[in-house]
Scaffold this active site. Structure first.
Site, PDB file in Angstrom:
ATOM      1  N   THR A  99      24.332  43.894  11.668  1.00  0.00           N
ATOM      2  CA  THR A  99      24.096  44.214  10.256  1.00  0.00           C
ATOM      3  C   THR A  99      23.803  42.922   9.494  1.00  0.00           C
ATOM      4  O   THR A  99      23.475  41.894  10.103  1.00  0.00           O
ATOM      5  CB  THR A  99      25.292  44.986   9.659  1.00  0.00           C
ATOM      6  OG1 THR A  99      24.945  45.469   8.353  1.00  0.00           O
ATOM      7  CG2 THR A  99      26.544  44.132   9.551  1.00  0.00           C
ATOM      8  N   ASN A 100      23.897  42.948   8.188  1.00  0.00           N
ATOM      9  CA  ASN A 100      23.650  41.755   7.375  1.00  0.00           C
ATOM     10  C   ASN A 100      24.630  41.749   6.201  1.00  0.00           C
ATOM     11  O   ASN A 100      25.488  42.634   6.103  1.00  0.00           O
ATOM     12  CB  ASN A 100      22.189  41.742   6.894  1.00  0.00           C
ATOM     13  CG  ASN A 100      21.871  42.998   6.120  1.00  0.00           C
ATOM     14  OD1 ASN A 100      22.374  43.223   5.036  1.00  0.00           O
ATOM     15  ND2 ASN A 100      21.046  43.865   6.711  1.00  0.00           N
ATOM     16  N   ALA A 101      24.476  40.800   5.300  1.00  0.00           N
ATOM     17  CA  ALA A 101      25.500  40.565   4.268  1.00  0.00           C
ATOM     18  C   ALA A 101      25.319  41.412   3.009  1.00  0.00           C
ATOM     19  O   ALA A 101      26.025  41.199   2.019  1.00  0.00           O
ATOM     20  CB  ALA A 101      25.497  39.086   3.894  1.00  0.00           C
TER      21      ALA A 101
END
Ligand code: PMT
Length: 416
Positions: free
Chosen positions: A212-214
């Site tokens: 995933t990402n932030a």
């Protein structure tokens, strides 16, 4: 930022008897902070839970309880307060007062004042589960809703009795959002359907791990809230968020880029403005293991093959070329270098009307932050660089820019 919807509005905040009356103090404070003028009317029972002085102090105006005490040169207080109000909020609304309002009774200052109003009512019921689920209460609630009252809650949770159930008063932020939604009716995006994507997609490696990402989803949620406040019907297609879906917004929860793509494309025939604020994974593991991946003794590395995900806005552009919908498409570009050049390339490649260029290396801006610094790039070559500001304010700017582009409504697209 000024609250465009609540500032300078006259709100009649009515409080009936119930333990949730203490939460009405927070609601009163939030309304005043939003710039509203708040007049408080309480029932006698409400004063058993919280003193009128609390509300007088918070609102800066004398809270009223008694029908017969003349105050402030107002000989007929219920008529004058009713005439001055732009909106009524009753929070908490007891079963007793709910029944009286449904029947049009006027036996105290609160019910008399409400009967004399000609403005919308936002009602936040709060009572024991069995009182709420009673067929009599349900019939009264249905009758009030049919007459145009906006009921918020009740929610499920711990009640005054200690039992768990439905009957808990909606939180002040939800009631505030409902009040905003009432003032938003007839706003510049009234009757328009806006779809916003938000959050970081999750691409599974195995049953317990994902890439995933932030992204927190704050930017997308702010866009959904502001679109709602401008009067639009809003759908938020979101990956897991760090906060709840805003009141009045239709939330569609997804996890992966492919799920997000399907959810957006399914709604395309009804979408007039699409805003892609989600951080979508461009690649996903070619295969997600069906069991948790185990390390083996001596294993130093694990190779994961990634394959391309669909480009959601790219797919949208292809369909839009045939149908004309969505009339306006806005993308975001999160960049760590060559901000404007990279954003301009995405604007062209995805055939967008606007791209919001987001330098995510800037401290206090971008992923997870409450603020954002962006530049709007338009398909016609215009650029608008905005200073660092709250994400809600960025959302206002983006939606104003999208609304100014106008475009075809669903009805116009269907007719052609
Ligand atoms: O969620 P927050 O914590 O509030 O952070 C906000 C944000 C930084 C995520 C947001 O402001 C932002 O910049 N969103 C876009 C993030 C991004 O990764 O953009 P991108 O450059 O990879 O993609 C460009 C555009 O194409 C975006 O509108 C994206 O939604 C869309 N896209 C990307 C990949 C893909 N497969 N399909 C897409 O439609």
């Amino acid at each position: 930022m000024t609250d465009q919807l609540l500032s300078q509005k006259n709100i009649l905040l009515c409080i009936t008897g119930g333990i949730a009356a203490y939460k009405a103090a927070d609601l009163c404070s939030k309304l005043v902070q939003a710039g509203a003028h708040v007049d408080v009317v309480m029932t006698e029972a409400a004063t058993r839970f919280v003193a009128p002085l609390t509300f007088s102090a918070l609102s800066g105006r004398a809270a009223r309880v008694d029908m017969w005490t003349e105050a402030g040169g107002q000989p007929i207080p219920h008529v004058q307060m009713a005439a001055a109000a732009d909106l009524v909020i009753v929070a908490p609304l007891s079963a007793n007062t709910l029944a009286k309002l449904a029947l049009g009774l006027a036996d105290n200052l609160l019910t008399s004042t409400l009967l004399a109003t000609h403005v919308p009512w936002v009602l936040a019921p709060a009572m024991e589960s069995h009182m709420w689920s009673n067929a009599i209460t349900q019939a009264h609630a249905t009758s009030l809703a049919a007459r145009g009252a906006l009921l918020v809650g009740p929610g499920e949770g711990r009640l005054a009795s200690g039992a768990l159930g439905v009957g808990r008063m909606a939180e002040p932020v939800e009631i505030l959002a409902a009040a905003r939604a009432v003032f938003a009716r007839g706003g510049p995006l009234a009757g328009r359907h806006v779809v916003v994507t938000a959050g970081g997609t999750q691409e599974p490696l195995d049953p317990v791990r994902y890439i995933t990402n932030a992204s927190s989803g704050k930017m997308g949620v702010a866009l959904a809230e502001v679109a709602r406040d401008l009067g639009a019907d809003v759908t938020l297609v979101h990956a897991p968020l760090a906060m709840p879906v805003p009141y009045g917004v239709d939330g569609v929860r997804v996890y992966t880029a492919r799920q997000m793509c399907d959810a957006v494309l399914d709604r395309l025939p009804q979408t007039e403005i699409l805003i892609g604020a989600a951080a979508v994974a461009d690649f996903r593991p070619a295969e997600a293991a069906s069991q948790k991946i185990k390390k083996t003794p001596g294993q130093e590395a694990l190779t994961v093959r990634l394959v391309r995900n669909p480009d959601i806005l790219g797919e949208v552009a292809t369909r839009r070329a045939q149908t004309g919908l969505p009339a306006v498409v806005v993308g975001f570009a999160a960049e760590t270098q060559d901000l404007l050049a990279n954003a301009a390339a995405k604007l062209a490649a995805k055939r967008l009307d606007i791209i919001v260029a987001n330098d995510v290396t800037e401290p206090g801006s971008g992923f997870g932050a409450d603020d954002n610094r962006v530049t709007l790039l338009f398909a016609d070559g215009r650029q608008e660089a905005l200073p660092l500001m709250g994400k809600r304010e960025v959302a206002w700017r983006v939606l104003q820019a999208a609304a100014a582009l106008g475009g075809r409504t669903r009805q116009e697209a269907e007719a052609s």
